[in-house]
Design a protein around this motif. Sequence first.
Motif, PDB file in Angstrom:
ATOM      1  N   ALA A 100       5.120  -7.871  27.888  1.00 57.47           N
ATOM      2  CA  ALA A 100       3.731  -7.460  27.680  1.00 57.47           C
ATOM      3  C   ALA A 100       3.562  -7.032  26.240  1.00 57.47           C
ATOM      4  O   ALA A 100       4.523  -6.593  25.598  1.00 57.47           O
ATOM      5  CB  ALA A 100       3.372  -6.313  28.614  1.00 57.47           C
ATOM      6  N   PRO A 101       2.341  -7.149  25.682  1.00 57.50           N
ATOM      7  CA  PRO A 101       2.116  -6.688  24.313  1.00 57.50           C
ATOM      8  C   PRO A 101       2.122  -5.170  24.259  1.00 57.50           C
ATOM      9  O   PRO A 101       1.633  -4.512  25.169  1.00 57.50           O
ATOM     10  CB  PRO A 101       0.729  -7.251  23.970  1.00 57.50           C
ATOM     11  N   PRO A 102       2.691  -4.585  23.199  1.00 63.63           N
ATOM     12  CA  PRO A 102       2.684  -3.122  23.078  1.00 63.63           C
ATOM     13  C   PRO A 102       1.268  -2.627  22.810  1.00 63.63           C
ATOM     14  O   PRO A 102       0.436  -3.341  22.256  1.00 63.63           O
ATOM     15  CB  PRO A 102       3.602  -2.864  21.885  1.00 63.63           C
ATOM     16  N   SER A 103       1.017  -1.404  23.194  1.00 59.22           N
ATOM     17  CA  SER A 103      -0.305  -0.819  22.962  1.00 59.22           C
ATOM     18  C   SER A 103      -0.357  -0.038  21.662  1.00 59.22           C
ATOM     19  O   SER A 103      -1.437   0.277  21.171  1.00 59.22           O
ATOM     20  CB  SER A 103      -0.679   0.103  24.127  1.00 59.22           C
ATOM     21  N   ASN A 104       0.824   0.258  21.073  1.00 57.82           N
ATOM     22  CA  ASN A 104       0.873   1.036  19.844  1.00 57.82           C
ATOM     23  C   ASN A 104       1.911   0.450  18.899  1.00 57.82           C
ATOM     24  O   ASN A 104       3.006   0.050  19.319  1.00 57.82           O
ATOM     25  CB  ASN A 104       1.229   2.497  20.127  1.00 57.82           C
ATOM     26  N   LEU A 105       1.553   0.424  17.613  1.00 61.44           N
ATOM     27  CA  LEU A 105       2.444  -0.114  16.595  1.00 61.44           C
ATOM     28  C   LEU A 105       2.346   0.772  15.357  1.00 61.44           C
ATOM     29  O   LEU A 105       1.249   1.089  14.894  1.00 61.44           O
ATOM     30  CB  LEU A 105       2.039  -1.551  16.241  1.00 61.44           C
ATOM     31  N   ILE A 106       3.493   1.171  14.836  1.00 58.57           N
ATOM     32  CA  ILE A 106       3.508   1.969  13.616  1.00 58.57           C
ATOM     33  C   ILE A 106       4.441   1.325  12.605  1.00 58.57           C
ATOM     34  O   ILE A 106       5.548   0.889  12.950  1.00 58.57           O
ATOM     35  CB  ILE A 106       3.926   3.435  13.897  1.00 58.57           C
TER      36      ILE A 106
ATOM     37  N   GLU B 229       0.808  -1.215   0.000  1.00 59.13           N
ATOM     38  CA  GLU B 229       0.000   0.000   0.000  1.00 59.13           C
ATOM     39  C   GLU B 229       0.844   1.269   0.000  1.00 59.13           C
ATOM     40  O   GLU B 229       0.353   2.353  -0.305  1.00 59.13           O
ATOM     41  CB  GLU B 229      -0.924  -0.001   1.217  1.00 59.13           C
ATOM     42  N   ARG B 230       2.125   1.145   0.413  1.00 63.33           N
ATOM     43  CA  ARG B 230       3.055   2.282   0.429  1.00 63.33           C
ATOM     44  C   ARG B 230       2.556   3.434   1.300  1.00 63.33           C
ATOM     45  O   ARG B 230       2.760   4.604   0.988  1.00 63.33           O
ATOM     46  CB  ARG B 230       3.312   2.787  -0.996  1.00 63.33           C
ATOM     47  N   SER B 231       1.849   3.121   2.359  1.00 64.65           N
ATOM     48  CA  SER B 231       1.330   4.150   3.270  1.00 64.65           C
ATOM     49  C   SER B 231       1.540   3.698   4.713  1.00 64.65           C
ATOM     50  O   SER B 231       1.694   2.505   4.995  1.00 64.65           O
ATOM     51  CB  SER B 231      -0.150   4.405   3.010  1.00 64.65           C
ATOM     52  N   VAL B 232       1.534   4.677   5.609  1.00 63.81           N
ATOM     53  CA  VAL B 232       1.779   4.405   7.036  1.00 63.81           C
ATOM     54  C   VAL B 232       0.614   3.629   7.637  1.00 63.81           C
ATOM     55  O   VAL B 232      -0.551   3.930   7.373  1.00 63.81           O
ATOM     56  CB  VAL B 232       1.972   5.727   7.805  1.00 63.81           C
ATOM     57  N   ILE B 233       0.927   2.624   8.441  1.00 60.42           N
ATOM     58  CA  ILE B 233      -0.070   1.886   9.223  1.00 60.42           C
ATOM     59  C   ILE B 233       0.196   2.167  10.694  1.00 60.42           C
ATOM     60  O   ILE B 233       1.279   1.874  11.196  1.00 60.42           O
ATOM     61  CB  ILE B 233       0.001   0.373   8.950  1.00 60.42           C
ATOM     62  N   TYR B 234      -0.790   2.778  11.370  1.00 62.30           N
ATOM     63  CA  TYR B 234      -0.641   3.090  12.798  1.00 62.30           C
ATOM     64  C   TYR B 234      -1.764   2.410  13.565  1.00 62.30           C
ATOM     65  O   TYR B 234      -2.931   2.718  13.357  1.00 62.30           O
ATOM     66  CB  TYR B 234      -0.665   4.600  13.012  1.00 62.30           C
ATOM     67  N   LEU B 235      -1.409   1.494  14.433  1.00 61.43           N
ATOM     68  CA  LEU B 235      -2.390   0.731  15.204  1.00 61.43           C
ATOM     69  C   LEU B 235      -2.303   1.113  16.672  1.00 61.43           C
ATOM     70  O   LEU B 235      -1.228   1.098  17.270  1.00 61.43           O
ATOM     71  CB  LEU B 235      -2.136  -0.778  15.053  1.00 61.43           C
ATOM     72  N   LYS B 236      -3.469   1.449  17.239  1.00 61.24           N
ATOM     73  CA  LYS B 236      -3.551   1.687  18.684  1.00 61.24           C
ATOM     74  C   LYS B 236      -4.111   0.470  19.410  1.00 61.24           C
ATOM     75  O   LYS B 236      -4.168   0.460  20.635  1.00 61.24           O
ATOM     76  CB  LYS B 236      -4.442   2.901  18.954  1.00 61.24           C
TER      77      LYS B 236
ATOM     78  N   MET C 123       9.767   0.009   7.857  1.00 69.00           N
ATOM     79  CA  MET C 123      10.259   0.108   9.237  1.00 69.00           C
ATOM     80  C   MET C 123       9.097  -0.131  10.191  1.00 69.00           C
ATOM     81  O   MET C 123       8.015   0.443  10.031  1.00 69.00           O
ATOM     82  CB  MET C 123      10.876   1.477   9.506  1.00 69.00           C
ATOM     83  N   GLU C 124       9.305  -0.965  11.203  1.00 68.14           N
ATOM     84  CA  GLU C 124       8.278  -1.287  12.187  1.00 68.14           C
ATOM     85  C   GLU C 124       8.764  -0.854  13.572  1.00 68.14           C
ATOM     86  O   GLU C 124       9.877  -1.186  13.980  1.00 68.14           O
ATOM     87  CB  GLU C 124       7.983  -2.788  12.182  1.00 68.14           C
ATOM     88  N   LEU C 125       7.919  -0.094  14.307  1.00 72.84           N
ATOM     89  CA  LEU C 125       8.259   0.390  15.645  1.00 72.84           C
ATOM     90  C   LEU C 125       7.100   0.110  16.584  1.00 72.84           C
ATOM     91  O   LEU C 125       5.935   0.305  16.208  1.00 72.84           O
ATOM     92  CB  LEU C 125       8.561   1.886  15.623  1.00 72.84           C
TER      93      LEU C 125
END
Length: 576
Positions: free
Chosen positions: A360-366, A337-344, A380-382
């Motif tokens: 613990a599982p993270p609460s945010n993923l970008i 998709e070549r676009s940012v994915i931001y998950l809360k 890049m995954e953070l």
Amino acid sequence: MATKAQLKPFFLKIYEKSDGIIERLLFAYFAFGIGISFIYDTYAVGIGVGMLSLILYFTSKQLFKGTTVNQYVASLVAGIFMAQFIYQMHGLFEMHFTAFIAIIALITYQNKYAFIPQLLFVVIHHSSFAYIQYLGYINENESYKQIYFTQLEFMDFQTFLFHAGLYAVGVVLAAIYTHNLERNTIENAENIIKLQTAEERMNQNIEFAKRISEGEFNYEYALEEGDQMGSALVSMNSNLKESSVREKQESFKNVGLTEIGDIIRNHSENLNELTYQIVSYLVTYMKLNQGGVFILNDDDEDNKFLELKGCYAYERKKFLEKRIGIGEGLIGQCYLERSVIYLKDVPKDYVRITSGLGDAPPSNLIIVPIKNEDTIEGVMELASFKLLEQYEIDFLTRACENIATTIASAKINARTKLLYEESQQQTEEMRAQEEEMRQNMEELSATQEEMERTSLKFKSKYEAINGSGVGSIEFDLYGNIVEANDAFCELMMYEKDEVIGKHHRIFVDKEYAQSESYRLFWNELGQGKLHKGEFTRYNKKGKSVILLGAYSVLKNEHDVPVGVIKFAMDITKLKA
């Protein structure tokens, strides 16, 4: 309008002074009653009634502290003293003046209702005693006649009306004057209260302004209606707070991009080290928890995949997952998709953050695509426990754009290195063919001599060009600057280390750099097409420079383009 609670302190001061006046008057009346007792032999009345009157007043004052009851009792007691004096002096009319004196003293209370007790007492007393005396006269009753209400044999109705009317007029005038005094006091009090309120508000505004000057933009300030200065300060505080936030955000972006640029310059030759240093820096700088860089591996055109090249603080399981197919999972989807994915709301068991306190599982993923214009080099995954602000997401996007160009160059360098290694291997194989080498030695020697002559000739030409003032600059096929001579750097007002590693777009305007024609320009150069003529470029100060020159393609021994070199002369003044 001021409230009763606000006015109370002002009237308490008035009541305190008036109490002193009334009390001195009552003691004077008491002393006067005792004095005339010696003349008229009325000791029992002078002492007894006088003492009871004083006791009544001071008892009410103690029992009803903080109220105006003592004012009404004082009014009544003054009326009693008047009746006492009339009785002691056998109906002397002049003793009525003591009531008027008391009225004058009661005015100081500024309470128009304080006259009512005395007025009622005088009316009741006079009407009752006048009637009793009248009965004594018509019935020849000496005891009724000698109540000493008046020195007349009796008071007829007309005389009573004159007495009562004159007294009433005095009370009404005193009440009107008292009312006016009360209104003046209230107005003065309200003015003082307004001034005190304004002063207090001014002090609060000064304190608020002081906090603003000290940078305390979160200071709680209660704005009151009609406070124009306070409103202006609140508006100024809000604007300064917004400016401070924007300044911090811009500083965050600029510092981060500058330091990433330093990392790129220091590690551009090693892709693995470059990706590790970048992801480590971003996780630390942004106060995140872990991250990874997945680079596109397209060595096999039929089997492309994303490969984990650099990671920071991932658990062991995540380390093992080094290959992700295109379109596989969130990372593969981000690449497509070549676009940012931001998950809360991160999917359960997607990834876990481990530390000395547990996991613990993270609460945010970008997940951010590493792309530059139309070219995407990876993802890049953070992951973290904290929410990311929009300016942080914008910073990551900008950073990945800068990284994309460098990764592309690093991949080219890696391929070049691989080709070099293969070339060396072939050289070893060629050494093994010693017999064949001997047979071709003379030809090879002659070729080598020719190459040396050609190299020397090329070097001489290059030095001649450099000395002639003609600018030359060398790029890779993606437009990244590899080398530039002094003449070109001087022409564009740059130091050499300011341009090495940068893209050609630093010399063109932003609109052209974003255009399709600019992309086509470099695609054609990559395909080996020569471009020559006049070119408008911009120096370090942003001023336009017209160059006459040509972009030539550099090829290797296999006739494959490996770079671009440009020769140019400044014709700006000539054109002018």
